[in-house]
Design an enzyme around this catalytic site. Sequence first.
Site, PDB file in Angstrom:
ATOM      1  N   SER A 104       0.854  -1.192   0.000  1.00 51.29           N
ATOM      2  CA  SER A 104       0.000   0.000   0.000  1.00 51.29           C
ATOM      3  C   SER A 104       0.883   1.233   0.000  1.00 51.29           C
ATOM      4  O   SER A 104       2.023   1.200   0.488  1.00 51.29           O
ATOM      5  CB  SER A 104      -0.904   0.016   1.237  1.00 51.29           C
ATOM      6  OG  SER A 104      -1.536   1.279   1.396  1.00 51.29           O
ATOM      7  N   TYR A 130      -0.129  -0.128  10.712  1.00 50.30           N
ATOM      8  CA  TYR A 130      -0.531  -0.496   9.356  1.00 50.30           C
ATOM      9  C   TYR A 130       0.590  -0.171   8.365  1.00 50.30           C
ATOM     10  O   TYR A 130       0.912  -0.977   7.486  1.00 50.30           O
ATOM     11  CB  TYR A 130      -1.812   0.240   8.971  1.00 50.30           C
ATOM     12  CG  TYR A 130      -2.342  -0.143   7.604  1.00 50.30           C
ATOM     13  CD1 TYR A 130      -2.808  -1.422   7.351  1.00 50.30           C
ATOM     14  CD2 TYR A 130      -2.375   0.790   6.562  1.00 50.30           C
ATOM     15  CE1 TYR A 130      -3.288  -1.784   6.102  1.00 50.30           C
ATOM     16  CE2 TYR A 130      -2.866   0.439   5.305  1.00 50.30           C
ATOM     17  CZ  TYR A 130      -3.315  -0.843   5.077  1.00 50.30           C
ATOM     18  OH  TYR A 130      -3.785  -1.193   3.835  1.00 50.30           O
TER      19      TYR A 130
END
Length: 265
Positions: A104, A130
Amino acid sequence: VIVGARRPEVAQANLSDIAGVTILPLELGKPTSIDAFSEAVLLRISQLDILINNAAIMAIPLTRDERGYESQFAVNHLGHFQLTAHLWTLLTAARSARVVVLSSVAHSGNGLEVNDVNFESRAYEKWAAYAQAKSANALFALSLDKIGEPHGVRAFAVHPGGIDTPLQRHMPDEEKIAMGWMDKEGNLNPLLKTVEQGASTTVWCATSPLLEGIGGVYCEDCNVGEPWTADKPPLTGVHPHIRDEGLADALWAKSEALLGETFPS
């Protein structure tokens, strides 16, 4: 096509109109589930041409798995590391396989604290966790490609783009508004991709002949990503820490130590 699903009934509902799909239960946060899934796959096929490590959880409150590991790192990285290791003989048997690891642009938010991946010595912050997990995904693809190339296995990291999916289930509307995902009336940002658009770079990495002879790269928008610079558009570009081979090697060793198993040589 074999689909590992945490909720097989949901996968079945979504894929019921596609022929040739086998759905098997898979919970990446549970090592025994990964073992069972891998064993079931090994019984069904003799080679694996494409492995897509797609699953993730995002921005959740501090949660630990049954081993005590921070859940975003455990599910997003360690689960895929263990799964890929257990299916490695099938990938090398194909002699021309590809592994696609979903990373990501969130990797830009944080590097990787190899000595504290589980937030035992520092305060937990959900977005930092994350970002660390997504950095780990890209670094895993970098190392995996290096060991896989002699066996015909190439690996790619993918940024799929911003997509409105249940991945955001832990984000309240106020946070989505503050981050620009939607406006105060609940209208989604038009720059978000559809699910199909979001899947396109994954499919491109898995199948495109343009990537023959290439591997270990981070891709976005159906292209190999370019190094990040300050003048690039927001939420694009490859930050230098996910190209650091020394960091990738350290992550590999840490992953094997945390899992208590060695990746097949």
